[in-house]
Write an enzyme that holds these catalytic residues in place. Structure first.
Site, PDB file in Angstrom:
ATOM      1  N   CYS A 259      13.924   3.706   3.159  1.00 33.12           N
ATOM      2  CA  CYS A 259      13.731   4.447   4.101  1.00 33.12           C
ATOM      3  C   CYS A 259      12.511   4.066   4.879  1.00 33.12           C
ATOM      4  O   CYS A 259      11.540   4.464   4.633  1.00 33.12           O
ATOM      5  CB  CYS A 259      13.489   5.978   3.858  1.00 33.12           C
ATOM      6  SG  CYS A 259      14.774   6.636   2.394  1.00 33.12           S
ATOM      7  N   PRO A 262       8.478   3.847   9.889  1.00 31.56           N
ATOM      8  CA  PRO A 262       8.295   3.092  11.086  1.00 31.56           C
ATOM      9  C   PRO A 262       7.729   1.664  10.703  1.00 31.56           C
ATOM     10  O   PRO A 262       7.244   0.811  11.484  1.00 31.56           O
ATOM     11  CB  PRO A 262       7.214   3.662  11.947  1.00 31.56           C
ATOM     12  CG  PRO A 262       6.205   4.506  11.124  1.00 31.56           C
ATOM     13  CD  PRO A 262       7.250   4.755   9.896  1.00 31.56           C
ATOM     14  N   LYS A 265       4.548   0.903   5.157  1.00 31.28           N
ATOM     15  CA  LYS A 265       4.602   0.535   3.856  1.00 31.28           C
ATOM     16  C   LYS A 265       5.429  -0.779   3.633  1.00 31.28           C
ATOM     17  O   LYS A 265       5.172  -1.517   2.872  1.00 31.28           O
ATOM     18  CB  LYS A 265       5.256   1.690   2.915  1.00 31.28           C
ATOM     19  CG  LYS A 265       4.595   2.982   3.200  1.00 31.28           C
ATOM     20  CD  LYS A 265       5.291   4.066   2.161  1.00 31.28           C
ATOM     21  CE  LYS A 265       4.817   5.563   2.560  1.00 31.28           C
ATOM     22  NZ  LYS A 265       5.042   5.892   4.010  1.00 31.28           N
ATOM     23  N   ASP A 328      10.548   5.952   0.294  1.00 31.25           N
ATOM     24  CA  ASP A 328       9.670   6.903   0.583  1.00 31.25           C
ATOM     25  C   ASP A 328      10.509   8.021   1.359  1.00 31.25           C
ATOM     26  O   ASP A 328      10.838   7.802   2.698  1.00 31.25           O
ATOM     27  CB  ASP A 328       8.801   6.538   1.641  1.00 31.25           C
ATOM     28  CG  ASP A 328       7.654   7.376   2.116  1.00 31.25           C
ATOM     29  OD1 ASP A 328       6.893   7.880   1.161  1.00 31.25           O
ATOM     30  OD2 ASP A 328       7.527   7.499   3.393  1.00 31.25           O
ATOM     31  N   CYS A 381       5.526  12.528   1.475  1.00 30.00           N
ATOM     32  CA  CYS A 381       4.173  13.008   2.205  1.00 30.00           C
ATOM     33  C   CYS A 381       4.356  14.444   2.233  1.00 30.00           C
ATOM     34  O   CYS A 381       3.874  15.333   3.059  1.00 30.00           O
ATOM     35  CB  CYS A 381       4.046  12.368   3.497  1.00 30.00           C
ATOM     36  SG  CYS A 381       5.413  12.642   4.523  1.00 30.00           S
TER      37      CYS A 381
END
Length: 443
Positions: A259, A262, A265, A328, A381
């Site tokens: 995932c 943008p 990571k 993520d 997050c």
């Protein structure tokens, strides 16, 4: 030409009434307008502040509008909202100036009659600044009003974390976020980047927890600086910056990021691996993969390939192909309210629960892509434990070949380490709310 208050009202209308993203609309409007940096700073303050405290502001306005805020023209309501924000939360603008600006803007955009309504409501509020708007013996009501959060979210935090930590979370989510950049070790040393930022007039300090982080306290937009344009630094929150170094990465590994957009990571993984091996970045949307590619080019990343894929659907070709996999996962985003305050009002409990099924599908699929003795890194997050610890416990119960490898980043007051080894990061002025768990495949 629009003045700063008109720009604020236009942005708020797009965010509240057209479901636009505050950070994108604000950036676009500021780029279009011909105002000085002080005016642009004020616009940013009013827009984010009004969005952040909308719940509280609406309670106040409801008590001074006879038929309630739902009967008011939406544009006028936003003028009232940003005016109450300035009166209640900003000391640098005189109250009479706030009222006058609101009245004149309403005349310009609507009518003289509407301006009289705005004038009456605001002056009535000024005459009653000490009025009580909630039952101070009711804990939930008090927290909702003082921190400006809907009841369902306040109750969620209290139920999952207890009163003391819940209040810390609410406070942290209202902090003004610092701008943090990650130094790209492929192109420059930490000290060189730090010193160059100082030379360029930025007020900076070392990162809160990450050795590659620089916190920018004051200065012009970093994205206009040559250090950013040439890929020597990239903007990334320190919570997200912890992910790549937690993955046991070594040179020449095969790594999957399921995932990736943008690409913060993803590109960090490439940097940690010194541009060696292979990093495959996946996302469900082509336009988001373009962002990953753009970031990779700017940073000088050579070992990254982008591919379109839905991570919730099993890809047989990827089975046991990776030394490390990052997921993520799509989440409720509650941990990043500091940066996207409209999340307070665009999420609901039903939506949070629906995400869990998608997250679990991605988790199961990702686990099959990891080689024996490889690493699976799960991050979000959000601060919703159903999307975090509960998912990990569910996964381990059904996948005995995996175990948690505990992470430790130091004894910091906003880090919660569970007995099992999961890490929750509470939001503060330096870091977003975040969750990280490192899973090791044993066989």
């Amino acid at each position: 030409m629009k003045n700063s208050r008109e720009i604020c009202a236009d942005i708020l209308y797009k965010v509240f009434n057209q479901n636009s993203y505050s950070n994108i609309v604000l950036k676009n409007e500021l780029n279009k307008c011909d105002l000085n940096s002080n005016d642009k700073g004020l616009i940013t303050e009013i827009v984010y502040g009004t969005i952040k405290y909308k719940y509280t502001i609406d309670i106040i306005l409801n008590s001074f509008i006879k038929n309630g805020i739902n009967k008011i023209d939406e544009y006028i309501l936003n003028i009232l909202r940003m005016s109450v924000y300035q009166i209640k939360y900003l000391d640098k603008i005189p109250n009479f100036a706030v009222v006058n600006e609101a009245v004149e803007l309403t005349k310009k955009k609507k009518s003289i009659g509407a301006s009289k309504l705005v004038n009456g409501v605001l002056r009535n509020y000024l005459r009653n600044l000490d009025k009580k708007y909630y039952n101070d013996k009711n804990l939930v009501e008090a927290l909702c009003f003082n921190y400006s959060f809907d009841k369902w979210l306040v109750k969620l935090f209290i139920n999952q974390y207890g009163q003391e930590i819940a209040e810390r979370i609410l406070s942290g989510l209202n902090k003004r976020p610092a701008v943090t950049v990650r130094v790209n070790a492929l192109k420059v040393s930490y000290d060189e980047a730090y010193n160059k930022l100082v030379e360029d007039g930025y007020n900076v300090e070392e990162g809160y927890v990450c050795p590659e982080a620089i916190v920018i306290n004051k200065g012009k937009s970093i994205e206009l600086n040559p250090l950013f344009k040439e890929g020597l630094v990239t903007v990334q929150d320190e919570s997200a910056m912890l992910v790549a170094p937690s993955m046991d990465l070594k040179d020449n590994m095969n790594v999957l990021d399921l995932c990736s957009a943008p690409g913060g990571k993803t590109t960090h993984i490439s940097e940690v691996m010194n541009n060696t091996g292979k990093v495959r970045a996946f996302d469900i949307y082509d336009n988001k993969l373009k962002l990953v590619k753009s970031n990779a080019r700017r940073l000088g990343i050579k070992n990254l390939a982008c591919e379109k894929m839905d991570a919730s659907i099993l890809n047989e070709n990827l089975k046991e192909s990776a030394d490390a996999v990052l997921i993520d996962v799509p989440c409720s985003g509650i941990g990043i309210i500091r940066k996207k305050p409209e999340i307070k009002y665009t999420k609901n409990l039903k939506g949070l629960n629906e995400l869990v099924e998608i997250q679990r599908k991605i988790l199961i699929n990702a686990s099959t892509y990891v080689k024996p003795n490889g690493t699976l890194l799960y991050s979000t997050c959000t601060l919703n434990k159903k999307e975090n610890e509960d998912n990990i416990r569910w996964f381990l119960k059904n996948n005995p070949q995996y175990s948690i490898e505990p992470l430790y980043y130091g004894k910091l007051d906003n880090f919660i380490y569970t007995e099992e080894g999961c890490v929750t990061i509470l939001p503060n002025e330096y870091m977003d709310g975040f969750f990280i768990t490192k899973l090791k495949r044993q066989w």
